[in-house]
Write a protein that holds these residues in place. Structure first.
Motif, mmCIF file in Angstrom:
data_model
loop_
_atom_site.group_PDB
_atom_site.id
_atom_site.type_symbol
_atom_site.label_atom_id
_atom_site.label_comp_id
_atom_site.label_asym_id
_atom_site.label_seq_id
_atom_site.Cartn_x
_atom_site.Cartn_y
_atom_site.Cartn_z
ATOM 1 N N ALA A 90 20.643 -6.812 -9.721
ATOM 2 C CA ALA A 90 19.629 -7.855 -9.888
ATOM 3 C C ALA A 90 18.860 -8.114 -8.593
ATOM 4 N N GLU A 91 19.501 -7.834 -7.441
ATOM 5 C CA GLU A 91 18.844 -8.049 -6.148
ATOM 6 C C GLU A 91 17.883 -6.922 -5.777
ATOM 7 N N ARG A 92 18.030 -5.735 -6.434
ATOM 8 C CA ARG A 92 17.223 -4.547 -6.124
ATOM 9 C C ARG A 92 17.278 -4.214 -4.635
ATOM 10 N N PRO A 93 18.477 -4.004 -4.072
ATOM 11 C CA PRO A 93 18.580 -3.652 -2.652
ATOM 12 C C PRO A 93 18.128 -2.213 -2.411
ATOM 13 N N ALA A 94 18.081 -1.811 -1.146
ATOM 14 C CA ALA A 94 17.749 -0.421 -0.814
ATOM 15 C C ALA A 94 18.917 0.510 -1.117
ATOM 16 N N GLY A 95 20.131 -0.050 -1.256
ATOM 17 C CA GLY A 95 21.288 0.770 -1.581
ATOM 18 C C GLY A 95 22.545 -0.055 -1.708
ATOM 19 N N VAL A 96 23.555 0.520 -2.384
ATOM 20 C CA VAL A 96 24.844 -0.138 -2.599
ATOM 21 C C VAL A 96 25.959 0.825 -2.201
ATOM 22 N N ALA A 97 26.939 0.332 -1.450
ATOM 23 C CA ALA A 97 28.152 1.083 -1.130
ATOM 24 C C ALA A 97 29.338 0.345 -1.727
ATOM 25 N N LEU A 98 30.289 1.085 -2.314
ATOM 26 C CA LEU A 98 31.434 0.432 -2.945
ATOM 27 C C LEU A 98 32.680 1.280 -2.805
ATOM 28 N N ALA B 206 19.911 -5.449 13.658
ATOM 29 C CA ALA B 206 18.556 -5.476 14.221
ATOM 30 C C ALA B 206 18.149 -4.090 14.708
ATOM 31 N N ALA B 207 19.068 -3.399 15.384
ATOM 32 C CA ALA B 207 18.748 -2.064 15.906
ATOM 33 C C ALA B 207 18.615 -1.045 14.785
ATOM 34 N N GLU B 208 19.407 -1.188 13.736
ATOM 35 C CA GLU B 208 19.393 -0.213 12.648
ATOM 36 C C GLU B 208 18.461 -0.607 11.512
ATOM 37 N N ARG B 209 17.818 -1.764 11.651
ATOM 38 C CA ARG B 209 16.862 -2.268 10.650
ATOM 39 C C ARG B 209 17.508 -2.389 9.271
ATOM 40 N N THR B 210 18.721 -2.934 9.258
ATOM 41 C CA THR B 210 19.426 -3.183 8.005
ATOM 42 C C THR B 210 19.669 -4.678 7.826
ATOM 43 N N ASP B 211 19.871 -5.052 6.580
ATOM 44 C CA ASP B 211 20.281 -6.417 6.233
ATOM 45 C C ASP B 211 21.431 -6.258 5.244
ATOM 46 N N ILE B 212 22.653 -6.310 5.763
ATOM 47 C CA ILE B 212 23.840 -5.982 4.967
ATOM 48 C C ILE B 212 24.496 -7.247 4.434
ATOM 49 N N ARG B 213 24.721 -7.245 3.117
ATOM 50 C CA ARG B 213 25.465 -8.331 2.485
ATOM 51 C C ARG B 213 26.760 -7.752 1.928
ATOM 52 N N VAL B 214 27.859 -8.470 2.104
ATOM 53 C CA VAL B 214 29.167 -8.026 1.624
ATOM 54 C C VAL B 214 29.578 -8.869 0.421
ATOM 55 N N ILE B 215 29.994 -8.194 -0.638
ATOM 56 C CA ILE B 215 30.584 -8.864 -1.804
ATOM 57 C C ILE B 215 32.063 -8.476 -1.830
ATOM 58 N N ASN C 78 8.293 4.162 8.306
ATOM 59 C CA ASN C 78 9.034 2.915 8.097
ATOM 60 C C ASN C 78 9.382 2.241 9.415
ATOM 61 N N LEU C 79 9.692 3.061 10.437
ATOM 62 C CA LEU C 79 9.966 2.503 11.752
ATOM 63 C C LEU C 79 8.734 1.789 12.290
ATOM 64 N N ALA C 80 7.566 2.429 12.137
ATOM 65 C CA ALA C 80 6.328 1.823 12.624
ATOM 66 C C ALA C 80 6.025 0.513 11.902
ATOM 67 N N LYS C 81 6.377 0.457 10.616
ATOM 68 C CA LYS C 81 6.128 -0.764 9.842
ATOM 69 C C LYS C 81 7.198 -1.824 10.051
ATOM 70 N N GLY C 82 8.294 -1.428 10.722
ATOM 71 C CA GLY C 82 9.396 -2.370 10.894
ATOM 72 C C GLY C 82 10.138 -2.645 9.605
ATOM 73 N N ARG C 83 10.215 -1.632 8.721
ATOM 74 C CA ARG C 83 10.892 -1.838 7.441
ATOM 75 C C ARG C 83 12.359 -2.179 7.659
ATOM 76 N N VAL C 84 12.864 -3.136 6.899
ATOM 77 C CA VAL C 84 14.280 -3.502 6.907
ATOM 78 C C VAL C 84 14.892 -3.058 5.581
ATOM 79 N N TYR C 85 16.093 -2.461 5.659
ATOM 80 C CA TYR C 85 16.773 -1.955 4.477
ATOM 81 C C TYR C 85 17.858 -2.936 4.039
ATOM 82 N N PRO C 86 17.655 -3.674 2.955
ATOM 83 C CA PRO C 86 18.719 -4.542 2.449
ATOM 84 C C PRO C 86 19.788 -3.709 1.739
ATOM 85 N N LEU C 87 21.024 -3.816 2.202
ATOM 86 C CA LEU C 87 22.132 -3.040 1.647
ATOM 87 C C LEU C 87 23.241 -3.982 1.186
ATOM 88 N N VAL C 88 23.964 -3.570 0.158
ATOM 89 C CA VAL C 88 25.103 -4.338 -0.351
ATOM 90 C C VAL C 88 26.358 -3.478 -0.241
#
Length: 341
Positions: A118-126, A90-99, A54-64
């Motif tokens: 509905a967004e199908r993120p890589a993970g949710v924290a609550l 950018a360094a951690e390859r995350t895209d974090i959205r806060v609700i 995933n690092l080689a591919k530059g994968r970004v993890y969308p998290l909520v």
């Protein structure tokens, strides 16, 4: 040496591109060829390094992150730690959205969880609320393959993947041990200030607190719990009324985050009497109260560690990797005015 994709290609007699398609489950490979590649993988004992791939591919993890919009210092600190994580995105390859949702509102939490699903993120924290409808919403996320981590307050019996927070029963037991020892054998009532009994962390702290007092300090009794909803003004009013009604009050355990109100009520009583006070979370307000002798001890959890832990776990779960349990254990820190950091 560990086998590589080059070894698989050579063993199966195919190209590297074909091996890549099989490893990533992409179409364009005949069934017979796919079987040859999979047989070579089994024969060589190849184990894929998902994180490196995933690092080689530059994968970004969308998290909520779903957080309560609560007017207390601890939650302000938790929000600040999430903002710091966003700054590291950018360094951690995350895209974090806060609700943000209203505190102690199960219906609002369910709406937010369903919106995240509905967004199908890589993970949710609550920050969890202990309610069946919240468990059902977490189950719906799990059914979609979305990892879930609870922060600060857990949701046992649900399909969440991990809890990032302290052992709250142990925290309550620790508070009772400190309070009982500080009181030195005196008998009488103590008050407990909570946020809400809807959240499991507050209930578990009370459970641990009551168990130790009953077993080790039976002459100390607990008054009915004050629920301040972690609102400073409400907490101040409740504490002030309790102080006025109970001249024999020995101490107070603030197991939630309404400490600004608690401190204001204690200051308002002046020097008429001295209470033993145990609180949670080291903030600018509790630090000053420790230094002034208004609070005797503060139990603290590291909000930054909890946020970083949640991110690591969600990324690992998204990649199907194991969690390093020792790294993710959140400590209970005990601060007196003598050992403030």
């Amino acid at each position: 040496m560990r086998p590589t994709v080059h070894d698989i290609a050579a063993s199966a007699g195919v190209s590297l591109a074909t091996v890549d398609r099989v490893l990533n489950r992409r179409p364009g490979v005949r069934a017979a060829t796919r079987a040859k590649v999979e047989a070579a993988i089994d024969r060589l004992g190849y184990v894929r390094d998902v994180a490196a791939a995933n690092l080689a591919k530059g994968r970004v993890y969308p998290l909520v992150f779903i957080l309560p919009d609560s007017n207390n210092s601890f939650m302000h600190g938790l929000h600040a730690e999430v903002r710091e994580a966003i700054a590291r995105a950018a360094a951690e390859r995350t895209d974090i959205r806060v609700i943000e949702i209203p505190a102690f509102d199960p219906a609002a939490l369910v709406v937010a969880l369903d919106a995240a699903r509905a967004e199908r993120p890589a993970g949710v924290a609550l920050v969890a609320i202990d309610a069946d409808e919240v468990r059902d919403a977490v189950a719906r996320l799990a059914e979609k393959g979305v990892p879930v981590v609870t922060l600060v307050s857990d949701l046992p019996g649900s399909r969440r993947d991990h809890y990032a927070g302290v052992d709250n029963i142990a925290a309550g037991r620790t508070a009772a041990s400190l309070l009982g020892r500080f009181l030195g054998g005196r008998a009488g009532p103590v008050a407990v200030l909570a946020g809400s009994m809807l959240v499991r962390d507050h209930r578990e702290r009370l459970e641990g607190f009551a168990a130790v007092l009953q077993a080790e300090f039976p002459d100390i009794t607990i008054l009915p719990v004050l629920e301040g909803r972690d609102e400073p003004q409400r907490a101040e009013t409740l504490v002030a009324a309790t102080l006025a009604a109970h001249a024999d009050l020995l101490g107070l355990y603030s197991l939630g985050a309404g400490n600004r109100g608690l401190i204001a009520a204690l200051k308002a009583q002046g020097g008429e009497r001295s209470l033993t006070v145990i609180a949670h979370e080291l903030t600018v307000h509790t630090r000053a109260a420790l230094q002034d002798g208004i609070i005797d001890a503060v139990l603290n959890q590291d909000a930054g560690h909890e946020v970083r832990s949640a991110i690591r776990i969600l990324k690992a779960k998204a990649d199907g990797l194991a969690v390093v349990e020792a790294q993710e254990r959140i400590r209970i820190d005990i601060f007196l005015r003598d050992n403030l950091p």
